[in-house]
Scaffold this motif. Sequence first.
Motif, PDB file in Angstrom:
ATOM      1  N   VAL A  98      -4.817 -56.462 -11.490  1.00  0.00           N
ATOM      2  CA  VAL A  98      -3.861 -55.353 -11.484  1.00  0.00           C
ATOM      3  C   VAL A  98      -3.966 -54.564 -12.783  1.00  0.00           C
ATOM      4  CG1 VAL A  98      -1.400 -54.760 -11.444  1.00  0.00           C
ATOM      5  CG2 VAL A  98      -2.303 -56.454  -9.847  1.00  0.00           C
ATOM      6  N   ALA A  99      -4.123 -55.256 -13.918  1.00  0.00           N
ATOM      7  CA  ALA A  99      -4.268 -54.580 -15.215  1.00  0.00           C
ATOM      8  C   ALA A  99      -5.543 -53.724 -15.232  1.00  0.00           C
ATOM      9  CB  ALA A  99      -4.293 -55.599 -16.345  1.00  0.00           C
ATOM     10  N   GLU A 100      -6.637 -54.232 -14.647  1.00  0.00           N
ATOM     11  CA  GLU A 100      -7.882 -53.458 -14.581  1.00  0.00           C
ATOM     12  C   GLU A 100      -7.707 -52.206 -13.736  1.00  0.00           C
ATOM     13  OE1 GLU A 100     -10.976 -56.011 -13.097  1.00  0.00           O
ATOM     14  OE2 GLU A 100     -10.746 -57.421 -14.757  1.00  0.00           O
ATOM     15  N   GLU A 101      -7.019 -52.325 -12.606  1.00  0.00           N
ATOM     16  CA  GLU A 101      -6.795 -51.168 -11.734  1.00  0.00           C
ATOM     17  C   GLU A 101      -5.914 -50.128 -12.424  1.00  0.00           C
ATOM     18  OE1 GLU A 101      -8.081 -50.356  -8.691  1.00  0.00           O
ATOM     19  OE2 GLU A 101      -9.394 -52.078  -8.983  1.00  0.00           O
ATOM     20  N   LEU A 102      -4.915 -50.588 -13.182  1.00  0.00           N
ATOM     21  CA  LEU A 102      -4.078 -49.651 -13.927  1.00  0.00           C
ATOM     22  C   LEU A 102      -4.891 -48.952 -15.017  1.00  0.00           C
ATOM     23  CD1 LEU A 102      -0.748 -51.672 -14.266  1.00  0.00           C
ATOM     24  CD2 LEU A 102      -1.103 -49.571 -12.982  1.00  0.00           C
ATOM     25  N   ALA A 103      -5.819 -49.680 -15.652  1.00  0.00           N
ATOM     26  CA  ALA A 103      -6.676 -49.084 -16.684  1.00  0.00           C
ATOM     27  C   ALA A 103      -7.569 -48.006 -16.080  1.00  0.00           C
ATOM     28  CB  ALA A 103      -7.516 -50.163 -17.360  1.00  0.00           C
ATOM     29  N   LYS A 104      -8.033 -48.209 -14.833  1.00  0.00           N
ATOM     30  CA  LYS A 104      -8.846 -47.197 -14.161  1.00  0.00           C
ATOM     31  C   LYS A 104      -8.050 -45.914 -13.940  1.00  0.00           C
ATOM     32  CE  LYS A 104     -11.846 -50.411 -11.665  1.00  0.00           C
ATOM     33  NZ  LYS A 104     -12.188 -50.935 -10.327  1.00  0.00           N
ATOM     34  N   LYS A 105      -6.716 -46.058 -13.796  1.00  0.00           N
ATOM     35  CA  LYS A 105      -5.851 -44.888 -13.614  1.00  0.00           C
ATOM     36  C   LYS A 105      -5.410 -44.298 -14.948  1.00  0.00           C
ATOM     37  CE  LYS A 105      -4.013 -46.023  -9.122  1.00  0.00           C
ATOM     38  NZ  LYS A 105      -3.375 -45.099  -8.226  1.00  0.00           N
ATOM     39  N   GLY A 106      -5.867 -44.892 -16.054  1.00  0.00           N
ATOM     40  CA  GLY A 106      -5.540 -44.371 -17.382  1.00  0.00           C
ATOM     41  C   GLY A 106      -4.258 -44.935 -17.968  1.00  0.00           C
ATOM     42  N   ILE A 107      -3.757 -46.021 -17.411  1.00  0.00           N
ATOM     43  CA  ILE A 107      -2.529 -46.646 -17.914  1.00  0.00           C
ATOM     44  C   ILE A 107      -2.898 -48.016 -18.460  1.00  0.00           C
ATOM     45  CG2 ILE A 107      -0.214 -47.420 -17.343  1.00  0.00           C
ATOM     46  CD1 ILE A 107      -0.369 -45.495 -14.914  1.00  0.00           C
ATOM     47  N   GLU A 108      -2.769 -48.177 -19.773  1.00  0.00           N
ATOM     48  CA  GLU A 108      -3.109 -49.446 -20.410  1.00  0.00           C
ATOM     49  C   GLU A 108      -1.887 -50.361 -20.424  1.00  0.00           C
ATOM     50  OE1 GLU A 108      -6.070 -50.582 -21.499  1.00  0.00           O
ATOM     51  OE2 GLU A 108      -6.992 -48.741 -20.776  1.00  0.00           O
ATOM     52  N   VAL A 109      -2.005 -51.499 -19.755  1.00  0.00           N
ATOM     53  CA  VAL A 109      -0.938 -52.500 -19.725  1.00  0.00           C
ATOM     54  C   VAL A 109      -1.577 -53.855 -19.981  1.00  0.00           C
ATOM     55  CG1 VAL A 109       0.817 -53.619 -18.303  1.00  0.00           C
ATOM     56  CG2 VAL A 109       0.443 -51.170 -18.089  1.00  0.00           C
ATOM     57  N   ASP A 110      -0.986 -54.621 -20.891  1.00  0.00           N
ATOM     58  CA  ASP A 110      -1.482 -55.966 -21.168  1.00  0.00           C
ATOM     59  C   ASP A 110      -1.227 -56.848 -19.951  1.00  0.00           C
ATOM     60  OD1 ASP A 110      -2.377 -58.284 -22.341  1.00  0.00           O
ATOM     61  OD2 ASP A 110      -0.629 -58.559 -23.635  1.00  0.00           O
TER      62      ASP A 110
END
Length: 171
Positions: A98-110
């Motif tokens: 889920v964190a990787e998918e959010l990073a693909k959308k430009g949202i960095e979450v630990d």
Amino acid sequence: MEIILKEDIIGLGYKNDIVNVKNGYGRNYLIPTGKAVIASASAKKILAENLKQQAHKLAAILAAAEKEAEALNGVALTIEAKVSATGALYGSVNAATVAEELAKKGIEVDRKKIIMKDIKAVGEYAATVVFHKQVKVEIPVTVLAEGQDEVAAPAVEEAPVAEAPAAEVAE
């Protein structure tokens, strides 16, 4: 044993919380590693004074967490994964995915801030992102089979119900 946490510990509490733990966990792990102190009367007074002095800093931290949470409003994830013939995933979809998918959308979450159970089947789920103890955001997560456009509902066909004849009494 009552202790005061010096940092956030997932599953236990947040910084400056007073929590009860088992004696061995407190004495053998939390206190020696500096993650907590014993909650004596004097330690509680010091904590109260520190919280009073840091009230404006805590408000700024809360505001920053709310700003991060605003970035996730309206975000829905669709994750494609390899699926067996029975509909079970090869592997699983977890917080790191889920964190990787959010990073693909430009949202960095630990990934450590994401709370969810491992997903092992196709369907719709929810992941909770905890930015602060008062700021939590739920993200809908849809898991699809590779090459599939939308979630397939289980194929359950309802058989037409045959009307039972009126009760006939055979004599």
